[in-house]
Design an enzyme around this catalytic site. Sequence first.
Site, PDB file in Angstrom:
ATOM      1  N   HIS A  67      -0.374   7.641   7.250  1.00 29.03           N
ATOM      2  CA  HIS A  67       0.941   7.253   7.762  1.00 29.03           C
ATOM      3  C   HIS A  67       1.757   8.440   8.255  1.00 29.03           C
ATOM      4  O   HIS A  67       2.823   8.264   8.839  1.00 29.03           O
ATOM      5  CB  HIS A  67       1.768   6.567   6.660  1.00 29.03           C
ATOM      6  CG  HIS A  67       1.195   5.265   6.205  1.00 29.03           C
ATOM      7  ND1 HIS A  67       0.746   5.061   4.922  1.00 29.03           N
ATOM      8  CD2 HIS A  67       1.003   4.103   6.861  1.00 29.03           C
ATOM      9  CE1 HIS A  67       0.301   3.828   4.806  1.00 29.03           C
ATOM     10  NE2 HIS A  67       0.433   3.223   5.973  1.00 29.03           N
ATOM     11  N   HIS A 117       0.152   6.965   2.584  1.00 30.34           N
ATOM     12  CA  HIS A 117      -0.890   7.981   2.476  1.00 30.34           C
ATOM     13  C   HIS A 117      -0.932   8.823   3.747  1.00 30.34           C
ATOM     14  O   HIS A 117      -0.132   8.619   4.671  1.00 30.34           O
ATOM     15  CB  HIS A 117      -2.244   7.350   2.154  1.00 30.34           C
ATOM     16  CG  HIS A 117      -2.635   6.287   3.141  1.00 30.34           C
ATOM     17  ND1 HIS A 117      -2.953   6.575   4.442  1.00 30.34           N
ATOM     18  CD2 HIS A 117      -2.736   4.944   3.011  1.00 30.34           C
ATOM     19  CE1 HIS A 117      -3.240   5.463   5.070  1.00 30.34           C
ATOM     20  NE2 HIS A 117      -3.104   4.451   4.231  1.00 30.34           N
ATOM     21  N   LYS A 162       0.867  -1.185   0.000  1.00 33.00           N
ATOM     22  CA  LYS A 162       0.000   0.000   0.000  1.00 33.00           C
ATOM     23  C   LYS A 162       0.897   1.225   0.000  1.00 33.00           C
ATOM     24  O   LYS A 162       1.889   1.259   0.733  1.00 33.00           O
ATOM     25  CB  LYS A 162      -0.859   0.036   1.258  1.00 33.00           C
ATOM     26  CG  LYS A 162      -1.803  -1.117   1.325  1.00 33.00           C
ATOM     27  CD  LYS A 162      -3.126  -0.717   1.937  1.00 33.00           C
ATOM     28  CE  LYS A 162      -4.061  -1.892   1.969  1.00 33.00           C
ATOM     29  NZ  LYS A 162      -4.436  -2.299   3.291  1.00 33.00           N
TER      30      LYS A 162
END
Length: 565
Positions: free
Chosen positions: A135, A132, A129
Amino acid sequence: MAEVKTIICQKVGEYLSAKGVTLSEEEILGFFETPADSNLGDLALPCFKLSKLLRSNPAAISADLAAALGDLEGVEKIAPTGPYLNFFFAGDKYISDLAKLLTDDYSDIQKTGEGKTMVLDFSSPNIAKRFHLGHLGTTVIGNAVRNIYNFCGYKTFALNYLGDWGTQNGKQIVAYKKWSNRELLEKEGIKELERIYVLFGKEAEKDPSLNDQARAAFRELENGNKEYLEIWQLFKDISLREYTQTYKRLGIDFDVWDGESLYTDKMPAIVEELREKGLLKIDDGASIVDLADYNMPPALILKRDGSTLYPTRDIAAANYRFNTYNFDICAYVTSAGQSLHFAQWFKVTELMGKEWAKNLVHIPYGTMSFGGEKLASRTGNIILLNDVFDEAVAKARAIIEEKNIAQGNKEEISEAVGIGAVVFGALSNSRIKDTDFTWEGTLSFEGNTGPYVQYTYARAASVLRRGEYNGNYGDYKPNDNEIELIRKLSEFGNVVLRAAKDFEPSHISRYALSVCTAFNQFYHNCRILGMGGETEQFRLALTVASRNVLGRCLDLLGMKRTEEI
Ligand code: ARG
């Protein structure tokens, strides 16, 4: 001369131990505050912090302590004021404070953590992933906490506990085999992994048997299926390639990259230990640790099918970390949404009788959104961190060009200011509060922002490039503005200690803003260059001290020092 604060601290320590309360110097230092208004003195001890320990009321403690302390070197007056005990320093105290600031030496603070070890688990994204907005908090708060503890003399291990082992990896493998290939993956990177993961979600809604296939694929992976392990390793490599770029941009290094997969073989022993200690209960086929006595739902250890769960792995990992690093603090930075998970498994380790259970710390933080937009995961509609950084850098560049303020390399400065703005934005509130970013509020050079701090730092650096500082300020007597600035700068060490104790980088970001205000006030009211003689030298000295402290703050927060804006 010993620092006045150290003397006061020692005396307070003696007073307390005479009353049977023994505290470390670090703990006592942590009690002190600097009064917001200098009319209230230079240092204050809020005695309500002592009232529990001494079993007495704050005002009585304050009065008794004032009498007990008597005359102290470097202290002009000690004034009990209600629950506070206020200390007024003698005039020349500021001169010795300035001398200390000029050395930029904080070995006294370094000593507080000497010989101690901290393990810090932060950032820890789930592979495949992209980074984004979700985080951002764990990454920058974790990094700042790590810097703060390093500064306090701890040996720190920054640990990236990559989410690289779970049923989602089974889904990714199934999706990859159905809808992708190595070439596409190499070309598109993590974006491709995300595309097929989202696709999997959609397809599985139509055809639920895909989920069974995913579970089977994960089981194969666990059993060491070679082909699957290779695919999984590829996912991991590709993810890491991208994460490393982001970390590099942020100037973040990890010491250890042990992901969840590393701890798989360490779980059976923990499950066995739980069983032996009589802590496991079977509930509807699953194995749990009952935490009803502690007002918490049970900790889930094994599912009905015998597979392990998130808490099981965390317990095994903490046990391993203690054996490996012998930590004094083992801390985890995650969103507040995981608070219960940590409270539960921390409790389990305590019930297991682990002596290190008391050293576990959860550092939760609130949600971060952009212009009111929360990240919407799973739908594929997420705010990517690199996009946020790129836009911040572009906007910083536009401002710098418009104001025509860059003295150095515009590209480098825009990168430092753009990224610094986002980092500072994420660290400016108490971490537990929710933060909503706006470009205005993040990037303005005048507000409570990162660019404002970096700009003020650069202003000090620029004065020093133009002036000729030689340190000969004789016995210049500082004016009120100058005293105010020295007072502010002298708080630095204490602020760092407080930030460490509370695991709270915002103590530093707020403090940095107040240093900027004090410095800019001084800069506007007191001419520096061209004054000549001792006055100019004294003011240059103050500028050096301000640059030192602001530079330290930027370092701790994980922002770049900008010599030239
Ligand atoms: N990978 C997890 C997530 O993205 C965070 C891991 C936090 N660390 C831990 N030891 N549980 O939510």
